[in-house]
Enzyme design. Structure first.
Site, mmCIF file in Angstrom:
data_model
loop_
_atom_site.group_PDB
_atom_site.id
_atom_site.type_symbol
_atom_site.label_atom_id
_atom_site.label_comp_id
_atom_site.label_asym_id
_atom_site.label_seq_id
_atom_site.Cartn_x
_atom_site.Cartn_y
_atom_site.Cartn_z
ATOM 1 N N HIS A 1 0.697 -1.158 -0.040
ATOM 2 C CA HIS A 1 -0.018 -0.068 -0.005
ATOM 3 C C HIS A 1 0.894 1.269 0.069
ATOM 4 C CE1 HIS A 1 -3.722 1.666 0.001
ATOM 5 N NE2 HIS A 1 -4.388 1.280 0.894
ATOM 6 N N ASP B 1 -1.855 2.261 -4.671
ATOM 7 C CA ASP B 1 -3.072 2.499 -3.916
ATOM 8 C C ASP B 1 -4.070 1.654 -4.337
ATOM 9 O OD1 ASP B 1 -2.020 5.082 -3.222
ATOM 10 O OD2 ASP B 1 -2.375 6.204 -5.067
#
Length: 449
Positions: A420, A424
């Site tokens: 992450h 995204d």
């Protein structure tokens, strides 16, 4: 008797040391020529070490997990000569201690523990209790009472009877546990006559315990070594340094399975059988062209993301030694058949332990699949330092509403994890949705541009 020393051989060009990952023998074992003694692991492969001679193991040069230099002693064997072999390190002492390092005379041995210098403490856990047949962990012959009948008696763990290598070899080949054979020789030594008498009489059966439930309080300590240790270290790094996000999507693979079956029916003899993986690989290549940020390696210490043009797909493969990840390099330049052939070749090499360092490194994104055991949903761990991994779950026939009725369709979930910090959630979803479209309409996989 003579001693033969086996040293760690040169196990590969440029290899100066190797990790000891498995012993196939223990102190006291009798081995024949070419018996596998140990396995060692280098950065390149796991290598087994055979015995060049017949003999009895008297010393092991390390414990599992130890790193041993090439040329260092690995194993010592006692090689049988013309004279009768001497017993293992003497387990009895004279009745009266003497400062002499070697007891003289014929004094009767008594129950007294002695230190056995050549043998490690971990290999000799307890001293014998008395003359006669040697004790062992299970109820065995413990001596002779009144009328000369042998009796059963439990004894300490880690001890073995006294017998010459020839006796031990004969017992091994006959399937006899020497701990059950009462020895009539000096200090309880087992002779050929004792073996003959045991074979004529048959093994004695120890009394069975009273019926009822038995609590198993055994605790086994297993040292993490070799490939298992490397896997553990890599997984710990991945979970501690990468903030995972997992995205699961349902895929209708009915059309893909029909196409796969048709292609397999008409394939040439020299072509491999197609599985789901080559189609997924080609779909990933096309999806990566639109989402190149998932085909990358993140050097988090330097704060740099290395985004690759070539798609090098790691294929997580279960082997007898543990999980390995051989790499299909430049999947973008391979067609369906070439991808299938390379996956099959690399999987065979990984399972056989012959995969090279180059074949096990350089991946930029990974596929993990448990095949028919793939479950409904998984949360795959990213192959650090990559930023994405695609997990394949099992195919199941489920009823799907087509607008007017429920119809049976072959459905499969893709469970994919992303770093992450780099990818995204939106980008992860776009990537997987593109893969979904390609797998549900497999003709698009073969359309260029």
């Amino acid at each position: 008797m003579a001693e033969h020393v086996i040293k760690l051989p040169d196990v590969g060009e440029g290899v100066a040391e190797a990790e000891l990952v498995e012993w196939h023998v223990k102190v006291g074992d009798l081995v024949r020529e070419d018996t596998m003694l140990a396995a060692v692991m280098t950065d390149k492969a796991t290598v087994e070490i055979p015995s060049p001679v017949h003999g009895e193991i008297t010393w092991l040069g390390g414990e599992i997990g130890d790193v041993i230099a090439v040329g260092s002693p690995l194993i010592r064997l006692k090689v049988e000569g013309e004279a009768e072999a001497q017993p293992e390190p003497q387990m009895e002492t004279p009745h009266t201690p003497t400062p002499s390092p070697s007891p003289q005379g014929g004094g009767e041995p008594v129950a007294a523990p002695v230190e056995i210098a050549p043998v490690k403490a971990a290999q000799v856990k307890a001293a014998p209790q008395a003359t006669g047949a040697m004790p062992s962990p299970s109820p065995l012959w413990g001596g002779v009472r009144g009328g000369g009948q042998p009796t059963f008696a439990p004894s300490a763990e880690g001890e073995k009877p006294i017998a010459a290598p020839a006796i031990r070899l004969r017992a091994t080949e006959a399937g006899i546990d020497l701990r059950q054979v009462p020895g009539t020789g000096p200090a309880g030594r087992i002779t050929h006559e004792d073996i003959d008498a045991f074979l004529a009489r048959g093994p004695q059966i120890a009394p069975t315990p009273a019926p009822g439930l038995v609590r198993n309080t055994t605790v086994e300590d297993i040292k993490v070594v070799g490939l298992r240790r490397r896997i553990a270290e890599k997984m710990a790094v991945a979970k501690s340094r990468i903030p995972h996000i997992t995205y699961v999507e349902e895929i209708d693979v009915t059309a893909l399975e029909d196409l796969r079956a048709a292609l397999n029916k008409q394939k040439r003899a020299d072509q491999p059988k197609l599985t789901l993986l080559p189609f997924l690989m080609r779909a990933m290549v096309k999806a990566i062209a639109d989402q190149p940020n998932v085909n990358a390696i993140f050097d988090d210490e330097a704060g740099v993301v290395h985004q690759y043009g070539g798609v090098h797909i790691g294929i997580a493969t279960q082997t007898p030694s543990g999980l390995m990840v051989p790499v299909v390099h430049h999947a973008e330049a391979r067609d369906i058949w070439d991808c299938a052939a390379e996956v099959s070749r690399l999987a065979d090499a990984a399972k056989a332990g012959t995969a090279t360092r180059e074949e096990l490194s350089g991946s930029t994104i990974t596929i993990t699949s448990l095949g028919a055991m793939g479950g409904v949903v998984t949360t795959p761990v990213i192959n650090h330092p990559e930023v994405a991994i695609v997990g394949v779950n099992k195919i199941m026939v489920r009823p799907v509403w087509d607008g007017t009725q429920f119809i049976p369709r072959k459905m499969m979930n893709l469970s994919s994890s992303f770093d992450h910090r780099v990818v995204d959630g939106w980008d992860a979803a776009v990537f997987i949705q593109r893969v979904k479209t390609l797998l549900e309409t497999p003709a698009l996989i073969f359309v260029e541009g």
